[in-house]
Design a protein around this motif. Structure first.
Motif, PDB file in Angstrom:
ATOM      1  N   VAL A  64       0.862  -1.171   0.000  1.00  0.00           N
ATOM      2  CA  VAL A  64       0.000   0.000   0.000  1.00  0.00           C
ATOM      3  C   VAL A  64       0.900   1.222   0.000  1.00  0.00           C
ATOM      4  O   VAL A  64       1.809   1.317   0.819  1.00  0.00           O
ATOM      5  N   THR A  65       0.661   2.120  -0.914  1.00  0.00           N
ATOM      6  CA  THR A  65       1.508   3.298  -1.018  1.00  0.00           C
ATOM      7  C   THR A  65       0.660   4.529  -1.295  1.00  0.00           C
ATOM      8  O   THR A  65      -0.508   4.432  -1.657  1.00  0.00           O
ATOM      9  N   GLU A  66       1.273   5.662  -1.105  1.00  0.00           N
ATOM     10  CA  GLU A  66       0.585   6.922  -1.370  1.00  0.00           C
ATOM     11  C   GLU A  66       0.883   7.386  -2.791  1.00  0.00           C
ATOM     12  O   GLU A  66       1.986   7.161  -3.310  1.00  0.00           O
ATOM     13  N   LYS A  67      -0.075   8.020  -3.364  1.00  0.00           N
ATOM     14  CA  LYS A  67       0.097   8.580  -4.704  1.00  0.00           C
ATOM     15  C   LYS A  67       1.370   9.429  -4.757  1.00  0.00           C
ATOM     16  O   LYS A  67       1.631  10.226  -3.859  1.00  0.00           O
ATOM     17  N   GLY A  68       2.148   9.211  -5.798  1.00  0.00           N
ATOM     18  CA  GLY A  68       3.367   9.982  -5.983  1.00  0.00           C
ATOM     19  C   GLY A  68       4.634   9.296  -5.497  1.00  0.00           C
ATOM     20  O   GLY A  68       5.745   9.701  -5.858  1.00  0.00           O
ATOM     21  N   LYS A  69       4.467   8.254  -4.699  1.00  0.00           N
ATOM     22  CA  LYS A  69       5.637   7.516  -4.202  1.00  0.00           C
ATOM     23  C   LYS A  69       6.106   6.511  -5.246  1.00  0.00           C
ATOM     24  O   LYS A  69       5.354   6.091  -6.123  1.00  0.00           O
ATOM     25  N   ASP A  70       7.371   6.112  -5.135  1.00  0.00           N
ATOM     26  CA  ASP A  70       7.924   5.066  -5.992  1.00  0.00           C
ATOM     27  C   ASP A  70       7.794   3.716  -5.290  1.00  0.00           C
ATOM     28  O   ASP A  70       7.895   3.637  -4.059  1.00  0.00           O
ATOM     29  N   VAL A  71       7.590   2.664  -6.076  1.00  0.00           N
ATOM     30  CA  VAL A  71       7.539   1.316  -5.510  1.00  0.00           C
ATOM     31  C   VAL A  71       8.399   0.370  -6.345  1.00  0.00           C
ATOM     32  O   VAL A  71       8.585   0.565  -7.547  1.00  0.00           O
ATOM     33  N   GLU A  72       8.910  -0.646  -5.681  1.00  0.00           N
ATOM     34  CA  GLU A  72       9.681  -1.697  -6.341  1.00  0.00           C
ATOM     35  C   GLU A  72       9.060  -3.039  -6.033  1.00  0.00           C
ATOM     36  O   GLU A  72       8.817  -3.372  -4.866  1.00  0.00           O
ATOM     37  N   LEU A  73       8.825  -3.805  -7.073  1.00  0.00           N
ATOM     38  CA  LEU A  73       8.248  -5.133  -6.937  1.00  0.00           C
ATOM     39  C   LEU A  73       9.301  -6.142  -7.402  1.00  0.00           C
ATOM     40  O   LEU A  73       9.929  -5.959  -8.446  1.00  0.00           O
ATOM     41  N   ARG A  74       9.425  -7.217  -6.639  1.00  0.00           N
ATOM     42  CA  ARG A  74      10.497  -8.175  -6.917  1.00  0.00           C
ATOM     43  C   ARG A  74       9.933  -9.511  -7.371  1.00  0.00           C
ATOM     44  O   ARG A  74       8.885  -9.950  -6.882  1.00  0.00           O
ATOM     45  N   CYS A  75      10.667 -10.147  -8.283  1.00  0.00           N
ATOM     46  CA  CYS A  75      10.282 -11.479  -8.754  1.00  0.00           C
ATOM     47  C   CYS A  75      11.504 -12.377  -8.762  1.00  0.00           C
ATOM     48  O   CYS A  75      12.544 -12.027  -9.334  1.00  0.00           O
ATOM     49  N   ASP A  76      11.359 -13.543  -8.125  1.00  0.00           N
ATOM     50  CA  ASP A  76      12.390 -14.578  -8.168  1.00  0.00           C
ATOM     51  C   ASP A  76      11.866 -15.729  -9.016  1.00  0.00           C
ATOM     52  O   ASP A  76      10.975 -16.460  -8.569  1.00  0.00           O
ATOM     53  N   PRO A  77      12.407 -15.921 -10.212  1.00  0.00           N
ATOM     54  CA  PRO A  77      11.880 -16.981 -11.076  1.00  0.00           C
ATOM     55  C   PRO A  77      12.378 -18.349 -10.632  1.00  0.00           C
ATOM     56  O   PRO A  77      13.233 -18.456  -9.738  1.00  0.00           O
ATOM     57  N   ILE A  78      11.856 -19.367 -11.275  1.00  0.00           N
ATOM     58  CA  ILE A  78      12.339 -20.727 -11.033  1.00  0.00           C
ATOM     59  C   ILE A  78      13.781 -20.806 -11.537  1.00  0.00           C
ATOM     60  O   ILE A  78      14.095 -20.311 -12.631  1.00  0.00           O
ATOM     61  N   PHE A 133       5.138 -20.466 -15.594  1.00  0.00           N
ATOM     62  CA  PHE A 133       4.854 -20.704 -14.194  1.00  0.00           C
ATOM     63  C   PHE A 133       4.699 -19.340 -13.517  1.00  0.00           C
ATOM     64  O   PHE A 133       5.614 -18.513 -13.565  1.00  0.00           O
ATOM     65  N   PHE A 134       3.551 -19.166 -12.890  1.00  0.00           N
ATOM     66  CA  PHE A 134       3.228 -17.864 -12.319  1.00  0.00           C
ATOM     67  C   PHE A 134       3.525 -17.803 -10.830  1.00  0.00           C
ATOM     68  O   PHE A 134       3.357 -18.777 -10.093  1.00  0.00           O
ATOM     69  N   GLY A 135       3.927 -16.630 -10.396  1.00  0.00           N
ATOM     70  CA  GLY A 135       4.044 -16.357  -8.975  1.00  0.00           C
ATOM     71  C   GLY A 135       2.694 -15.969  -8.401  1.00  0.00           C
ATOM     72  O   GLY A 135       1.710 -15.813  -9.145  1.00  0.00           O
ATOM     73  N   PRO A 136       2.620 -15.774  -7.088  1.00  0.00           N
ATOM     74  CA  PRO A 136       1.347 -15.452  -6.441  1.00  0.00           C
ATOM     75  C   PRO A 136       0.909 -14.013  -6.644  1.00  0.00           C
ATOM     76  O   PRO A 136      -0.241 -13.671  -6.368  1.00  0.00           O
ATOM     77  N   GLY A 137       1.824 -13.176  -7.132  1.00  0.00           N
ATOM     78  CA  GLY A 137       1.456 -11.794  -7.402  1.00  0.00           C
ATOM     79  C   GLY A 137       1.741 -10.847  -6.250  1.00  0.00           C
ATOM     80  O   GLY A 137       1.882 -11.262  -5.090  1.00  0.00           O
ATOM     81  N   THR A 138       1.845  -9.574  -6.588  1.00  0.00           N
ATOM     82  CA  THR A 138       1.926  -8.493  -5.611  1.00  0.00           C
ATOM     83  C   THR A 138       0.702  -7.614  -5.819  1.00  0.00           C
ATOM     84  O   THR A 138       0.496  -7.087  -6.915  1.00  0.00           O
ATOM     85  N   ARG A 139      -0.087  -7.466  -4.765  1.00  0.00           N
ATOM     86  CA  ARG A 139      -1.260  -6.595  -4.843  1.00  0.00           C
ATOM     87  C   ARG A 139      -0.835  -5.191  -4.463  1.00  0.00           C
ATOM     88  O   ARG A 139      -0.442  -4.940  -3.320  1.00  0.00           O
ATOM     89  N   LEU A 140      -0.886  -4.273  -5.410  1.00  0.00           N
ATOM     90  CA  LEU A 140      -0.489  -2.886  -5.180  1.00  0.00           C
ATOM     91  C   LEU A 140      -1.731  -2.013  -5.048  1.00  0.00           C
ATOM     92  O   LEU A 140      -2.617  -2.039  -5.912  1.00  0.00           O
ATOM     93  N   THR A 141      -1.778  -1.276  -3.960  1.00  0.00           N
ATOM     94  CA  THR A 141      -2.866  -0.327  -3.741  1.00  0.00           C
ATOM     95  C   THR A 141      -2.264   1.065  -3.593  1.00  0.00           C
ATOM     96  O   THR A 141      -1.414   1.281  -2.718  1.00  0.00           O
ATOM     97  N   VAL A 142      -2.696   1.963  -4.457  1.00  0.00           N
ATOM     98  CA  VAL A 142      -2.210   3.342  -4.406  1.00  0.00           C
ATOM     99  C   VAL A 142      -3.337   4.229  -3.876  1.00  0.00           C
ATOM    100  O   VAL A 142      -4.418   4.304  -4.472  1.00  0.00           O
ATOM    101  N   LEU A 143      -3.080   4.832  -2.737  1.00  0.00           N
ATOM    102  CA  LEU A 143      -4.121   5.649  -2.079  1.00  0.00           C
ATOM    103  C   LEU A 143      -4.112   7.086  -2.589  1.00  0.00           C
ATOM    104  O   LEU A 143      -3.077   7.592  -3.037  1.00  0.00           O
TER     105      LEU A 143
END
Lengths: 111, 115
Positions: free
Chosen positions: B12-26, B105-115
């Protein structure tokens, strides 16, 4: 360019009844075709795929799909659904580099 | 063996902030894909990596989105100056080849919410 159309966003069906989820695609090259399933609150997993050979493909959980090149379709079928089949189903097409997914069909199995 | 993992699972982040999402593959999978799943929008392709290079970036919605992959393994999707319309589930997938003929093969995902 390639695209996938899943004509039905939601399909309600009674338990033990047959079901068909429709998928049509367009591509300028030969393609691979896939169906993925996403159970509630879970990730996507492969249901079945068509790469070449027999146009009737069998997958997990009793599902099957038939590749029809002339109609550019890859419809998913199951002769008798169970409650546990309630999920969202995604059709996908690949030109060997990029995979394009459809918008999904939610299958709701009614007891 | 371990599947595709993604972190964080929720952000969960505020509008205007930067976010980083990570993925570790098989381990050993050379191809890595990022998708965005929004309600009613299906799966939207974002970017594809073959090794460390990205032959197809066509799905990135704007220049606020970028992604990199290092060592042919971990990938990071960065969204700068987040907007409310960026709220979605971001999915990562990997496959043993980039030719498209093999299962992703899919990961479980990252749910991003921007307030």
């Amino acid at each position: 360019a390639q695209s996938v159309t899943q004509l039905d966003s939601q399909v309600p069906v009674f338990e033990e009844a047959p079901v068909e989820l429709r998928c049509n695609y367009s591509s300028s090259v030969s393609v691979y075709l896939f169906w993925y399933v996403q159970y509630p609150n879970q990730g996507l997993q492969l249901l079945l795929k068509y790469l070449s050979g027999s146009t009737l493909v069998k997958g997990i959980n009793g599902f099957e799909a038939e590749f029809n090149k002339s109609q550019t379709s890859f419809h998913l079928r199951k002769p008798s659904v169970h409650i546990s089949d309630t999920a969202e189903y995604f059709c996908a097409v690949s030109d060997r580099v990029k995979v394009t997914f459809g918008t999904g069909t939610k299958l709701q199995v009614i007891p | 063996g371990a599947g595709v993992s993604q972190s964080p699972s929720n952000k969960v982040t505020e509008k205007g902030k930067d976010v980083e999402l990570r993925c570790d593959p098989i381990s050993g999978h050379t191809a890595l894909y990022w998708y965005r799943q929004s309600l009613g929008q299906g799966l939207e392709f974002l970017i594809y990596f073959q090794g460390n290079s990205a032959p197809d970036k066509s799905g990135l919605p704007s220049d606020r989105f970028s992604a990199e992959r290092t060592g042919g393994s971990v990938s990071t999707l960065t969204i700068q100056r987040t907007q409310q319309e960026d709220s979605a589930v971001y999915l990562c997938a990997s496959s043993s080849t980039g030719t498209g003929g093999y299962e992703q093969f899919f990961g479980p995902g990252t749910r991003l919410t921007v307030l």
